[in-house]
Write a protein that holds these residues in place. Structure first.
Motif, PDB file in Angstrom:
ATOM      1  N   PHE A 168      50.278  10.461 -18.589  1.00 58.85           N
ATOM      2  CA  PHE A 168      50.150   9.670 -19.815  1.00 58.85           C
ATOM      3  C   PHE A 168      51.363   8.754 -19.993  1.00 58.85           C
ATOM      4  N   TYR A 169      52.568   9.315 -19.827  1.00 59.26           N
ATOM      5  CA  TYR A 169      53.780   8.519 -19.996  1.00 59.26           C
ATOM      6  C   TYR A 169      53.960   7.496 -18.873  1.00 59.26           C
ATOM      7  N   ALA A 170      53.501   7.840 -17.677  1.00 54.13           N
ATOM      8  CA  ALA A 170      53.589   6.898 -16.557  1.00 54.13           C
ATOM      9  C   ALA A 170      52.667   5.702 -16.783  1.00 54.13           C
ATOM     10  N   LEU A 171      51.492   5.949 -17.327  1.00 54.34           N
ATOM     11  CA  LEU A 171      50.580   4.846 -17.655  1.00 54.34           C
ATOM     12  C   LEU A 171      51.190   3.940 -18.722  1.00 54.34           C
ATOM     13  N   LEU A 172      51.814   4.538 -19.725  1.00 52.79           N
ATOM     14  CA  LEU A 172      52.492   3.736 -20.762  1.00 52.79           C
ATOM     15  C   LEU A 172      53.615   2.904 -20.153  1.00 52.79           C
ATOM     16  N   ALA A 173      54.395   3.523 -19.263  1.00 53.47           N
ATOM     17  CA  ALA A 173      55.532   2.822 -18.649  1.00 53.47           C
ATOM     18  C   ALA A 173      55.080   1.622 -17.840  1.00 53.47           C
ATOM     19  N   ASN A 174      53.848   1.701 -17.312  1.00 58.63           N
ATOM     20  CA  ASN A 174      53.303   0.602 -16.518  1.00 58.63           C
ATOM     21  C   ASN A 174      52.459  -0.357 -17.352  1.00 58.63           C
ATOM     22  N   GLY A 175      52.489  -0.198 -18.666  1.00 55.47           N
ATOM     23  CA  GLY A 175      51.778  -1.116 -19.547  1.00 55.47           C
ATOM     24  C   GLY A 175      50.275  -0.973 -19.531  1.00 55.47           C
TER      25      GLY A 175
ATOM     26  N   GLU B  87      44.181   2.682 -20.492  1.00 51.07           N
ATOM     27  CA  GLU B  87      44.034   3.852 -19.615  1.00 51.07           C
ATOM     28  C   GLU B  87      44.805   5.040 -20.169  1.00 51.07           C
ATOM     29  N   ALA B  88      45.990   4.755 -20.730  1.00 55.46           N
ATOM     30  CA  ALA B  88      46.800   5.828 -21.314  1.00 55.46           C
ATOM     31  C   ALA B  88      46.062   6.499 -22.457  1.00 55.46           C
TER      32      ALA B  88
END
Length: 267
Positions: A239-246, A250-251
Motif C-alpha cells: 500500500f505504501y509503495a503504491l503511494l510512493a509511486n503516485g 491502485e493504492a
C-alpha cells in the motif's frame, strides 16, 4: 493465465490425508490427487505435489529452484510442524508473537538439531524484535549473528541467513553489503517472499530516493505479495509503495482488499 492450488490436510494419529488440486482462472480442473500417507513421509508428499504442479504448468524453473524443490529442510514431521507454526505466528509482528516464534523454532531444533532454517528464522525474529518489541539493536544483532553462524554451518545454501545478514547491514547503513546479500538470498531462492519483502524495505530505507529506487521498492514488494498474498505486513508495505509511486487509485483498491482480508482473519 492464472492458476490456483487448492487443498486440505487431515491428520489422524501418525497418518495424514492430503487432497490437492490445480485449477486455472476459469475454475477448470487441471489435476487432482489424494495422498494417504504416514506422517513421516510428509516431505516426500510435498515434493511430489510440487513436481506435479510444475509438470502440469510446463514451468521452466532454474537449477537453484530445482535444488530447492528436492531439498528437505527437515525430515522430522514434528520439527516441520513446529517450524510452520513459528512462521505463522511471527507474521503477526508483535513482541509476543515474535517471542513465541523463537520458542517454537527452538522446539523444532530440539526435534531436529540440524534444522538449519529454524536457526535462521530465530535470527530473523531477533532482528524484528527491535522494531516490534523492546530489544536493543546491539543485543538483537549479537543473537542474530550467533544463529546465522549455526544455520550456515549446517547449510550455506538456504536463503534466510543471507536475508538476515542483509537486514543487519541495511540497519547499520552499509547499503552495498546489504544489497549483495539480498541478491544472494534471492538467487538461492527466488520464491522466498521474505527475501523480496525485506529487499523492498531496503529500497524504502535507501538514502538514494531516485525514481529507480522507488520503482524497485514497488517491484520487490509486489513480488513478495504475489508469493505470499495473505501476509498482512507485506500487504501493508505494498500500500505504501503504491503511494510512493503516485499510483493512488491502485493504492486505494489495494487498501480496500487488504481491509477485507484483515477483517476476515480477525473474525
Amino acid at each position: 493465465m492464472a492458476y490456483v492450488v487448492e487443498g486440505s490436510v487431515r491428520k489422524q494419529n501418525e497418518q495424514v490425508l492430503i487432497t490437492a488440486q490445480l485449477l486455472n482462472a476459469n475454475d477448470e480442473h487441471l489435476w487432482a490427487e489424494n495422498y494417504d500417507e504416514d506422517l513421516l513421509d510428509a516431505f516426500k508428499i510435498q515434493q511430489e505435489v510440487s513436481q506435479k504442479i510444475v509438470d502440469q504448468l510446463s514451468i521452466i524453473i532454474s537449477p537453484e529452484e530445482k535444488k530447492a524443490l528436492k531439498k528437505a529442510s527437515s525430515k522430522n514431521a514434528m520439527a516441520l510442524e513446529l517450524f510452520s507454526k513459528g512462521r505463522s505466528v511471527a507474521d503477526d509482528r508483535t513482541q509476543e508473537s515474535l517471542e513465541k516464534s523463537i520458542e517454537l523454532y527452538r522446539q523444532a531444533i530440539e526435534q531436529d538439531s540440524l534444522f538449519a532454517e529454524a536457526y535462521a528464522e530465530i535470527a530473523n525474529s531477533y532482528v524484528l524484535l527491535v522494531t516490534y518489541g523492546n530489544l536493543s539493536w546491539p543485543e538483537a544483532k549479537l543473537q542474530a549473528r550467533s544463529y546465522i553462524d549455526k544455520a550456515l554451518a549446517i547449510d550455506d545454501q538456504i536463503a534466510r541467513p543471507y536475508t538476515v545478514l542483509a537486514f543487519i547491514y541495511m540497519t547499520d547503513k552499509k547499503f552495498d553489503l546489504a544489497k549483495s546479500y539480498f541478491e544472494k538470498a534471492i538467487k538461492i531462492n527466488p520464491n522466498d517472499a521474505t527475501a523480496h519483502h525485506h529487499f523492498a524495505l531496503f529500497y524504502r530505507s535507501h538514502p538514494d530516493a531516485s525514481e529507480s529506487t522507488i520503482l524497485n521498492y514497488l517491484k520487490e514488494i509486489t513480488e513478495a505479495q504475489k508469493l505470499d498474498p495473505l501476509s498482512m505486513p507485506i500487504n501493508q508495505m505494498k500500500f505504501y509503495a503504491l503511494l510512493a509511486n503516485g499510483r493512488l487509485e491502485e493504492a486505494k483498491e489495494h487498501f480496500d482488499k487488504t481491509s477485507v482480508l484483515n477483517s476476515f482473519f480477525n473474525n
